[in-house]
Motif scaffolding. Structure first.
Motif, PDB file in Angstrom:
ATOM      1  N   GLY A   2       2.142  10.298  10.016  1.00 35.21           N
ATOM      2  CA  GLY A   2       2.880   9.043  10.121  1.00 35.21           C
ATOM      3  C   GLY A   2       1.979   7.836  10.297  1.00 35.21           C
ATOM      4  O   GLY A   2       2.451   6.703  10.372  1.00 35.21           O
ATOM      5  N   ILE A   3       0.657   8.072  10.359  1.00 36.65           N
ATOM      6  CA  ILE A   3      -0.319   6.980  10.454  1.00 36.65           C
ATOM      7  C   ILE A   3      -0.801   6.654   9.045  1.00 36.65           C
ATOM      8  O   ILE A   3      -1.130   7.554   8.275  1.00 36.65           O
ATOM      9  CB  ILE A   3      -1.516   7.383  11.336  1.00 36.65           C
ATOM     10  CG1 ILE A   3      -1.041   7.827  12.722  1.00 36.65           C
ATOM     11  CG2 ILE A   3      -2.516   6.246  11.442  1.00 36.65           C
ATOM     12  CD1 ILE A   3      -2.134   8.479  13.545  1.00 36.65           C
TER      13      ILE A   3
ATOM     14  N   GLY B 112       0.723   2.138  12.255  1.00 38.11           N
ATOM     15  CA  GLY B 112       1.675   3.157  12.680  1.00 38.11           C
ATOM     16  C   GLY B 112       1.286   3.940  13.907  1.00 38.11           C
ATOM     17  O   GLY B 112       1.931   4.939  14.249  1.00 38.11           O
TER      18      GLY B 112
ATOM     19  N   THR C   9       0.946   5.141  17.728  1.00 35.62           N
ATOM     20  CA  THR C   9       1.740   5.108  18.956  1.00 35.62           C
ATOM     21  C   THR C   9       0.932   5.744  20.079  1.00 35.62           C
ATOM     22  O   THR C   9      -0.123   6.355  19.842  1.00 35.62           O
ATOM     23  CB  THR C   9       3.060   5.893  18.788  1.00 35.62           C
ATOM     24  OG1 THR C   9       2.766   7.297  18.746  1.00 35.62           O
ATOM     25  CG2 THR C   9       3.801   5.488  17.525  1.00 35.62           C
TER      26      THR C   9
ATOM     27  N   TYR D 205       5.816   8.108   2.812  1.00 34.74           N
ATOM     28  CA  TYR D 205       4.709   7.367   3.421  1.00 34.74           C
ATOM     29  C   TYR D 205       3.866   6.669   2.346  1.00 34.74           C
ATOM     30  O   TYR D 205       3.375   5.556   2.551  1.00 34.74           O
ATOM     31  CB  TYR D 205       3.824   8.289   4.249  1.00 34.74           C
ATOM     32  CG  TYR D 205       4.462   8.746   5.547  1.00 34.74           C
ATOM     33  CD1 TYR D 205       4.857   7.814   6.509  1.00 34.74           C
ATOM     34  CD2 TYR D 205       4.669  10.096   5.815  1.00 34.74           C
ATOM     35  CE1 TYR D 205       5.447   8.214   7.705  1.00 34.74           C
ATOM     36  CE2 TYR D 205       5.256  10.515   7.002  1.00 34.74           C
ATOM     37  CZ  TYR D 205       5.642   9.570   7.942  1.00 34.74           C
ATOM     38  OH  TYR D 205       6.223   9.972   9.115  1.00 34.74           O
TER      39      TYR D 205
END
Length: 404
Positions: free
Chosen positions: A242-243, A267, A269, A384
């Motif tokens: 997700g990065i 992205g 966290t 993505y």
């Protein structure tokens, strides 16, 4: 003078003014750039005229070794094409380009096919090394071409993906693309091993280099666990991170050709770990190659299968990431040094040990592993990737503004 040497920029622009950039591209198959040999030689002539006046020969690494060993100055077509002075259609030096550059073409070695027998080892060298049998000296090729041969790729439909310090995707073509936009995006076309075949180079300046950067700066906790890369691979999860990483740590190569671009990471966290970032770097480099595959597809270049070579091919994790993102099967080979393997194949054919390269392929090319795309992950990566495609255009103006 390495290709990274900045000298020759003014000379390259002067050459474009004299001959026209499009004409240079049409002849040489490359977008004019100071990284190539001819602008650097023009720089030497302009800035060190007394030394230039003494020059008897101009040699690159391949033909220098060949010349010193046998006395005959021969350079294969694929390396000759990296001078920006070879006519890739006739496979001869372009007198038109040399005239515009003010350089004597006779200084350069004779262009020959890869695998050409240039001569025999000089007698005095053979005596000095205690060699009694005749030794033939055979031309190799540019490293990327050697790796394509080492993969056993001789026809269109397949490509070599070499992940060393940089990443280079090399599909085989059966004709020279005529669309000027291909060259405007920095792609180059190079003669391959037979009369009607060529290869195209698609580059990313950061391949394995970005993982080395991560290892050297952020992988301290993996020290003492043997192979750090293997330990890092074992620590990552199966799912996409997700990065989104724009891997322009050393500027952008194809299709942007933007030395001023810089890396970005989006992205993140508080839940993400060092292992996630490590995997995201592999994902980012692969997204970049997907951009290139899409661009090449616009010009009818659509390899269906890819052979991974270099350090990246040793990572099962990265191989699977590539298969999932690129949506194509990715194979690695038993040979650890595929370029050296391809050179052995060319030499073996040249000296008559093998009938042809297909015969040599039966001996040298052994597939080790093939990673097929996994549909569930490919679908997630596709989402993505749609976001990734927008990063360069969004981030580049911000980088430029921060510099002002």
């Amino acid at each position: 003078m390495l290709y990274t040497d900045p000298r020759g920029g003014d000379e390259c622009r002067a050459l474009c003014d004299r001959l026209g950039e499009q004409r240079l591209i049409e002849i040489s198959g490359v977008k004019p750039n100071a990284m190539y040999s001819l602008p650097k030689l023009m720089w030497l002539k302009n800035n060190l005229p007394e030394k230039y006046a003494r020059v008897k020969r101009v040699l690159l690494m391949e033909d220098y070794v060949v010349y010193k060993l046998c006395g005959n100055a021969c350079i294969d077509y694929s390396l000759a094409a990296r001078t920006m002075a070879l006519d890739i259609r006739t496979k001869c030096w372009s007198q038109e380009i040399f005239n515009a550059a003010g350089v004597n073409a006779s200084l350069f070695s004779t262009p020959v096919n890869a695998g050409h027998v240039a001569g025999e080892l000089k007698g005095e060298l053979a005596d000095a090394m205690g060699i009694s049998s005749p030794i033939k000296i055979v031309n190799g090729s540019h490293d990327q071409v050697a790796a394509v041969v080492g993969c056993g790729i001789f026809k269109p439909g397949e490509a070599m993906d070499g992940t060393g310090t940089v990443e280079c995707l090399v599909p085989v073509l059966d004709s020279i693309p005529e669309n000027s936009e291909l060259y405007d995006k920095g792609y180059s076309v190079v003669p391959f091993i037979s009369d009607n075949t060529y290869v195209c180079y698609a580059l990313s300046f950061t391949g394995g280099a970005v993982l080395k950067w991560f290892r050297d700066n952020f992988a301290a906790r993996f020290e003492g666990q043997g192979n750090i890369y293997a330990s890092l691979d074992a620590s990552v999860s199966d799912e996409p991170t997700g990065i989104l990483v724009l891997p322009h740590f050393a500027g952008a190569a194809n299709p942007y050709m933007d030395n001023g671009s810089r890396a970005a990471m989006l992205g993140l966290t508080l839940e993400h770990t060092a292992s996630d970032i490590y995997k995201a770097l592999m994902e980012g480099v692969t997204y970049e190659m997907k951009v290139n595959l899409e661009q090449l597809g616009r010009f009818g270049i659509n390899p269906e299968k890819i052979y991974a070579t270099g350090g990246g091919a040793t990572s099962k994790v990265w191989m699977q990431i590539k298969a999932d993102i690129l949506g194509r099967p990715i194979s690695s080979l038993e040979a650890k040094e595929v370029g050296a393997c391809g050179t052995c194949m060319l030499v073996g054919v040249g000296i008559g040990l093998y009938r042809d390269l297909e015969h040599a392929k039966q001996v040298f090319v052994k597939e080790k592993r093939c990673c097929e795309p996994k549909l569930c992950r490919s679908e997630k990566y596709s989402k993505y990737y749609e976001a990734y495609r927008n990063i360069y255009g969004a981030v580049r103006p911000i980088i430029e503004e921060a510099r002002q």
